[in-house]
Scaffold this motif. Structure first.
Motif, PDB file in Angstrom:
ATOM      1  N   LYS A 106      50.284  45.382  38.419  1.00 26.44           N
ATOM      2  CA  LYS A 106      49.602  45.428  39.711  1.00 26.44           C
ATOM      3  C   LYS A 106      49.891  46.728  40.459  1.00 26.44           C
ATOM      4  O   LYS A 106      49.017  47.276  41.108  1.00 26.44           O
ATOM      5  CB  LYS A 106      50.020  44.232  40.581  1.00 26.44           C
ATOM      6  N   LEU A 107      51.127  47.208  40.361  1.00 24.61           N
ATOM      7  CA  LEU A 107      51.445  48.485  41.004  1.00 24.61           C
ATOM      8  C   LEU A 107      50.584  49.595  40.430  1.00 24.61           C
ATOM      9  O   LEU A 107      50.010  50.405  41.165  1.00 24.61           O
ATOM     10  CB  LEU A 107      52.926  48.833  40.785  1.00 24.61           C
ATOM     11  N   LYS A 108      50.462  49.615  39.104  1.00 23.25           N
ATOM     12  CA  LYS A 108      49.692  50.684  38.484  1.00 23.25           C
ATOM     13  C   LYS A 108      48.207  50.543  38.812  1.00 23.25           C
ATOM     14  O   LYS A 108      47.505  51.534  39.000  1.00 23.25           O
ATOM     15  CB  LYS A 108      49.919  50.676  36.972  1.00 23.25           C
ATOM     16  N   LEU A 109      47.736  49.290  38.890  1.00 22.00           N
ATOM     17  CA  LEU A 109      46.346  49.059  39.289  1.00 22.00           C
ATOM     18  C   LEU A 109      46.119  49.577  40.702  1.00 22.00           C
ATOM     19  O   LEU A 109      45.097  50.206  40.997  1.00 22.00           O
ATOM     20  CB  LEU A 109      46.023  47.570  39.243  1.00 22.00           C
ATOM     21  N   MET A 110      47.079  49.300  41.570  1.00 16.96           N
ATOM     22  CA  MET A 110      46.974  49.735  42.952  1.00 16.96           C
ATOM     23  C   MET A 110      46.851  51.261  43.006  1.00 16.96           C
ATOM     24  O   MET A 110      46.037  51.805  43.736  1.00 16.96           O
ATOM     25  CB  MET A 110      48.221  49.278  43.700  1.00 16.96           C
ATOM     26  N   LEU A 111      47.638  51.918  42.173  1.00 17.77           N
ATOM     27  CA  LEU A 111      47.626  53.380  42.164  1.00 17.77           C
ATOM     28  C   LEU A 111      46.311  53.899  41.603  1.00 17.77           C
ATOM     29  O   LEU A 111      45.653  54.744  42.208  1.00 17.77           O
ATOM     30  CB  LEU A 111      48.806  53.899  41.335  1.00 17.77           C
ATOM     31  N   SER A 112      45.881  53.362  40.453  1.00 19.07           N
ATOM     32  CA  SER A 112      44.712  53.954  39.814  1.00 19.07           C
ATOM     33  C   SER A 112      43.410  53.529  40.475  1.00 19.07           C
ATOM     34  O   SER A 112      42.400  54.166  40.295  1.00 19.07           O
ATOM     35  CB  SER A 112      44.704  53.634  38.318  1.00 19.07           C
ATOM     36  N   THR A 131      55.172  57.311  36.856  1.00 17.39           N
ATOM     37  CA  THR A 131      53.733  57.385  37.111  1.00 17.39           C
ATOM     38  C   THR A 131      53.469  57.672  38.576  1.00 17.39           C
ATOM     39  O   THR A 131      52.634  58.505  38.923  1.00 17.39           O
ATOM     40  CB  THR A 131      53.059  56.053  36.720  1.00 17.39           C
ATOM     41  N   PHE A 132      54.204  56.986  39.438  1.00 19.37           N
ATOM     42  CA  PHE A 132      54.000  57.189  40.869  1.00 19.37           C
ATOM     43  C   PHE A 132      54.472  58.574  41.304  1.00 19.37           C
ATOM     44  O   PHE A 132      53.813  59.237  42.104  1.00 19.37           O
ATOM     45  CB  PHE A 132      54.729  56.102  41.683  1.00 19.37           C
TER      46      PHE A 132
END
Lengths: 568, 291
Positions: A106-112, A131-132
């Protein structure tokens, strides 16, 4: 007719491709919407920000976190305490389980997806954090930390300078490490005390004595059931050598002067990879010998932490290396079926050349990531909050977090704290997990000092108790006798800190690691297991080392040392 | 009276043995989980439990149901499954009816385009990020529709139904038209009742799918508002054990409770299966035959 069909089809395709183009371009827009802000009045009255400032965040749900009284991450005794006492309102936008990979997904989805980041959040996995950091959407915290962090917090972090390393890029700090106490994460040798007594043996001081004890545990029927169903030593080595908190293998290799799967300085001062050091060869040869004699389990290559816990509970294990809390879990499970069965912590026996090595955990568990778009007030509010968490170390008030732990971690009865699980209405509920960091504020040396005092049964001053306050405990919990084993293990462990080997490589995965590491790790495990199982002679190790170096290992070593040169 | 020859008898015996073995493979794990859910946690940890509970107790079930998010999660799953089933059958059947007419004089304009659209959608999808963007940007985040709508049209189900419709004798349809029925009436009064086997089959697929699907729940829903499958997934994932949570692990890391939760979660499917099974076999076979 034909034309009509074609038209419809083409227009459909057009619509589809358009919509996907829109979806893709959307992501870039929202990043640049930072508005110039006029800092509002930021007033602190009696330690409370007036008016209260809101911090938005997201949370990984720790599966061991408990709530009661209808509370949740969004609203609980701690968030109310932060608002009422500090004037910091914690607003959790969403939460997702961190036990599986949902939270990181979910964090990565939020970012991308280009969503606006919350003001701050905790991230646990190195790959997510990197990644962040690479996304450029995080605040460079170097200046903010210097400006707003309290002296106590700074002093606490100063004790673990390497904790910053994983979160740095080009000399700038992009996340604030969440510290944890490392003492207690090193292995001591846990021995079944009832078996030891029954067989009239002593804890081993040397490798030979260790083998003699294993032999007795296997062949002299220590559990008295007339069957040869016990093992001398339990090791978790499924898929990886390191990482199991119980059944640790590092100290076994350490007896022979190497630690696999870990980067640490060699004789020349450069970092070297433990898995290919010559000591491993002797260790593997020894493990093969032990397996042939039945000292270690026949299916040892399939044992992971859970299997270790199972075998301990089943009363089959004579010895194992592990962290200080062995008797709390899985020890308590063993005692549930066999109350006289206990493990006691002992120092590791001397290594082959008199030296020992064992792993020690990284001094951080996770990091606080702060969005570039955070407002000045929210940023200050966060530091105000976190400074308050560290204030316990300046205080001699063990109840510094009033109303925060009372009724959850303990209850106050007749002016004294009662930590008995059964006395607390609704059960014991650890509140330190409700904090922004999801764990207590750790000042390593002060925490250790207090823990050692507890281990030695020395009286604790109020100042000591205050140092424990962020964890929500007030001294030794006499209602849980297993805690005494934990503190005892701390004392045993601290005698051999010369043996501790930390992970020196804290950078992001290098280029060659990304493409080769999986292959190299598999190659290593295959070779190790084949030697332990006697399918190949110990000399196969030399061929493995050559192959490891030529298959990318040399490149990785070079890259790792390039990184090391920047932090040395 | 029919005489069974020796080879035939051998075959029968052999067949029965294989079938019994297959049945055991399915039943044994279930029995094991039931036994675990009814045993004490120490016995479970020590791996002593096989098929009979040791130190029988129902603690795990009361504990599982005590979990404040457990019952809401079941309710959400029930709602989601019912919505998906109802809407999904309607949407897929209607599309299948139209597509079963094919192109040409009786069929629809742009037939090939529509089929192409469905085939493309079946083979390729937008991928995680565009799908997530779509679902969240149209405001479905943390709503039950985020669980229902994205998977509503299932091309595989659609093709199954379409083939079934195609296999129905054309004469039935024509007779209805002669009596003055329109497409709606033919669809609802003739095709649907005649297609019960395939509807039951596809319905079962949908129910099982929606009941078990956890990923959408984990990315589209907030942590305190997830369907049962997502909740179970997070409960079963073993947390990393360290000094900060070991006290809780010792209390919570309890395979009996998890087994009880899994069983409660699987119960509806276990109950539905036997009822729908007779349709199931017929449906699959008929749907597969093409003329």
């Amino acid at each position: 007719m034909r034309n009509k069909k074609k038209f419809i089809f083409t227009s459909l395709v057009l619509v589809l491709s358009l919509s996907s183009a829109i979806a893709c371009s959307n992501g870039n827009e929202s990043g640049n919407t930072k508005q110039p802000e006029t800092p509002a009045e930021f007033k602190i009255v009696d330690g409370k920000i007036e008016p209260a400032v809101t911090i938005t965040m997201v949370r990984g749900e720790d599966p061991t976190v408990k709530f009661k009284n209808g509370e949740s991450y969004m609203d609980n005794v701690h968030t109310r305490w932060a608002k009422d006492t500090l004037g910091v309102e914690l607003k959790t936008l969403w939460s997702s389980p961190s036990g599986d990979s949902s939270y990181d997904t979910k964090l990565k989805l939020m970012l991308s997806s280009g969503d606006n980041l919350p003001d701050l959040f905790v991230a646990y996995q190195a790959s997510t954090i990197n990644t962040f950091i690479d996304s450029g959407k995080l605040l460079d915290v170097t200046e903010a930390f210097d400006k707003y962090a309290s002296d106590t917090w700074k002093a606490a972090l100063k004790e673990e300078p390497t904790a910053w390393q994983p979160f740095m890029k080009n000399g700038k700090k992009y996340a604030i490490p969440v510290l944890r106490p490392t003492v207690g994460t090193q292995s001591t040798l846990w021995i079944r005390q009832d078996w030891l007594d029954k067989l009239n043996m002593k804890a081993p001081n040397t490798l030979e004595e260790l083998e003699a004890l294993m032999d007795a545990f296997v062949n002299e029927d220590p559990d008295g059931n007339g069957k040869k169903d016990t093992v001398g030593l339990e090791i978790a080595m499924k898929d990886q050598m390191l990482g199991a908190p119980m059944g640790d293998s590092s100290w076994i290799f350490g007896l022979f002067g190497a630690i696999p799967e870990r980067w640490y300085p060699g004789a020349d001062g450069n970092l070297q990879y433990g898995s290919i050091q010559p000591g491993i060869k002797s260790a593997l040869g020894k493990l093969n010998e032990w397996k042939n004699k039945g000292y270690i389990a026949n299916d040892i290559a399939l044992h992971d932490f859970n299997k270790v816990a199972e075998n301990v509970t089943a009363g089959k294990v004579g010895m194992l290396g592990g962290e200080s809390w062995m008797m709390v879990y899985p020890g308590s499970m063993l005692m549930a079926s066999n109350p006289s069965a206990i493990y006691n912590p002992y120092p590791l026996p001397a290594g082959a050349d008199g030296k020992n090595m064992r792993t020690i955990a990284n001094p951080y568990t996770s990091a606080i990531l702060i969005s570039k778009d955070i407002s000045e007030e929210a940023l200050q509010a966060y530091f105000h909050y976190q400074n308050a968490m560290f204030d316990a170390y300046n205080s001699d008030d063990p109840f510094i977090f009033k109303g925060f732990q009372d009724g959850y971690d303990y209850i106050i009865q007749d002016g004294k704290a009662n930590m008995d699980e059964k006395q607390i209405p609704g059960g014991k509920t650890p509140t330190m997990k409700y904090t922004i960091a999801g764990s207590d504020a750790v000042y390593p040396s002060k925490r250790l000092e207090t823990n050692l005092k507890m281990a030695k049964n020395e009286p604790l001053t109020n100042k000591d108790l205050a140092a424990l306050a962020p964890t929500g405990i007030l001294g030794i919990d006499d209602t849980n006798p297993l805690e005494h084993f934990t503190t005892k293990a701390l004392l045993v462990g601290i005698e051999q800190t010369d043996a501790d080997v930390r992970e020196y490589f804290q950078g992001p995965s290098t280029k060659t690691m990304l493409s080769r590491k999986e292959l190299l790790t598999k190659m290593q495990m295959d070779t190790y297991i084949e030697i332990i199982y006697g399918k190949k002679p110990a000399d196969a190790f030399d061929a493995f080392v050559q192959k490891w170096k030529s298959s990318g290992g040399d490149d990785i070593t070079k890259e790792v040392n390039e990184w090391y040169a920047t932090v040395k | 009276m029919q005489v069974i020859s020796t080879p035939q008898r051998w075959f029968q015996t052999f067949n029965n043995v294989i079938m019994i073995l297959l049945a055991l493979i399915c039943i044994v794990p279930l029995l094991h989980v039931i036994a675990i859910s009814l045993s004490s946690s120490a016995a479970v940890m020590a791996n002593k439990v096989t098929f009979f509970p040791i130190e029988l107790n129902f603690y795990s079930y009361t504990k599982a149901l005590e979990n404040p998010v457990f019952l809401p999660a079941i309710w959400l799953s029930v709602q989601r499954t019912a919505l998906s089933l109802g809407l999904g059958l309607i949407v897929n059947c209607m599309a299948a009816y139209v597509l079963s007419k094919g192109g040409g004089r009786d069929g629809i304009a742009g037939y090939k385009g529509f089929v192409g659209l469905f085939i493309v959608a079946m083979l390729f999808n937008g991928g995680l990020i565009p799908t997530y963007l779509l679902v969240t940007k149209i405001g479905l985040y943390n709503s039950i529709w985020a669980l229902v709508l994205p998977g509503l049209v299932n091309v595989f189900h659609l093709i199954l139904i379409m083939n079934f419709f195609k296999a129905l004798p054309k004469e039935i349809e024509e007779s209805a038209f002669m009596d003055g029925a329109n497409h709606w009436q033919v669809f609802s009064r003739m095709f649907l009742p005649l297609s019960l086997p395939v509807l039951a089959t596809v319905g079962l697929f949908m129910v099982v799918n929606d009941w078990n699907e956890w990923f959408m729940g984990s990315i589209y829903m907030r942590g305190d508002n997830v369907p049962l499958s997502t909740l179970l997934k997070s409960l079963i994932a073993v947390p990393i054990v360290d000094a900060s949570n070991v006290n809780e692990i010792a209390k919570l890391n309890n395979r009996s409770i998890r087994a009880a939760q899994v069983l409660i979660g699987a119960l509806p499917i276990l109950l539905i299966y036997p009822v729908l099974q007779k349709f199931f076999t017929a449906g699959i076979v008929i749907g597969a035959v093409k003329e």
